[in-house]
Design a protein around this motif. Sequence first.
Motif, PDB file in Angstrom:
ATOM      1  N   ASN A  75       0.844  -1.190   0.000  1.00  0.00           N
ATOM      2  CA  ASN A  75       0.000   0.000   0.000  1.00  0.00           C
ATOM      3  C   ASN A  75       0.887   1.250   0.000  1.00  0.00           C
ATOM      4  N   ASN A  76       0.515   2.229  -0.806  1.00  0.00           N
ATOM      5  CA  ASN A  76       1.231   3.509  -0.954  1.00  0.00           C
ATOM      6  C   ASN A  76       2.561   3.399  -1.677  1.00  0.00           C
ATOM      7  N   TYR A  77       2.841   2.269  -2.339  1.00  0.00           N
ATOM      8  CA  TYR A  77       4.077   2.140  -3.121  1.00  0.00           C
ATOM      9  C   TYR A  77       3.987   3.124  -4.288  1.00  0.00           C
ATOM     10  N   PRO A  78       5.032   3.930  -4.509  1.00  0.00           N
ATOM     11  CA  PRO A  78       4.975   4.931  -5.582  1.00  0.00           C
ATOM     12  C   PRO A  78       5.260   4.317  -6.954  1.00  0.00           C
ATOM     13  N   LEU A 103       0.066   6.382  -6.167  1.00  0.00           N
ATOM     14  CA  LEU A 103       0.394   5.496  -5.060  1.00  0.00           C
ATOM     15  C   LEU A 103      -0.506   4.269  -5.125  1.00  0.00           C
ATOM     16  N   ALA A 127      -4.180   1.935  -8.239  1.00  0.00           N
ATOM     17  CA  ALA A 127      -3.233   3.000  -7.908  1.00  0.00           C
ATOM     18  C   ALA A 127      -3.893   4.353  -8.160  1.00  0.00           C
ATOM     19  N   ASP A 130      -6.754   9.660  -5.475  1.00  0.00           N
ATOM     20  CA  ASP A 130      -6.653  10.866  -4.656  1.00  0.00           C
ATOM     21  C   ASP A 130      -7.536  11.998  -5.177  1.00  0.00           C
ATOM     22  N   CYS A 146       7.126   0.872 -11.740  1.00  0.00           N
ATOM     23  CA  CYS A 146       7.500   1.033 -10.343  1.00  0.00           C
ATOM     24  C   CYS A 146       8.969   0.652 -10.202  1.00  0.00           C
TER      25      CYS A 146
END
Length: 188
Positions: A75-78, A103, A127, A130, A146
């Motif tokens: 989770n929140n991996y860019p 993310l 992903a 937001d 990634c």
Amino acid sequence: SSRTYRVLLGRHSLSTEEAGSLAVSVSKSVVHKDWNSNYVTNGNDIALLKLANSVSLSNKIKLANLPPAGTILANNYPCYVTGWGRLQTNGALPDILQQGLLLVVDYATCSRIGWWGSSVKTNMVCAGGDGVTASCQGDSGGPLNCQADNGKWEVHGVVSFGSSLGCNYYHKPSVFTRVSNYIDWINL
């Protein structure tokens, strides 16, 4: 079967003939046997294209790296989505390749009611969400890249679908085919 495909390599601008870029014909396409365009949320939205000619690698044309089979991003991996899709819902199509930081939203979150619920499956990656940055119409089939711990960039996703409410809709992240789920199929 009535379409003729070509792959643009090393291209940044769609309207400009760029030095070092190529357009290559496709000799064969292989669509996953379980893909059904009427049921996009079943997943398996992936295909392989065989180029008609070999291509020399250069500073503009490089091979994409595949992730290890079964990899699940935290989770929140860019990651970055790239494409020439619409700049916003019903917006203009850009001439220059766009890039957006997204993310990763883990499956436990993305499959919640109020997010994607049962529409998202474990063979997908979510992903974004937001309400600001997302893939959009015209980005389908493009990569979600990634960076791995070893510094290599890997293609973890293929743009599959987004919300009918709009491209940048809050809690409706872009949904990608999870490439690490298809490594054995790719290698067949």
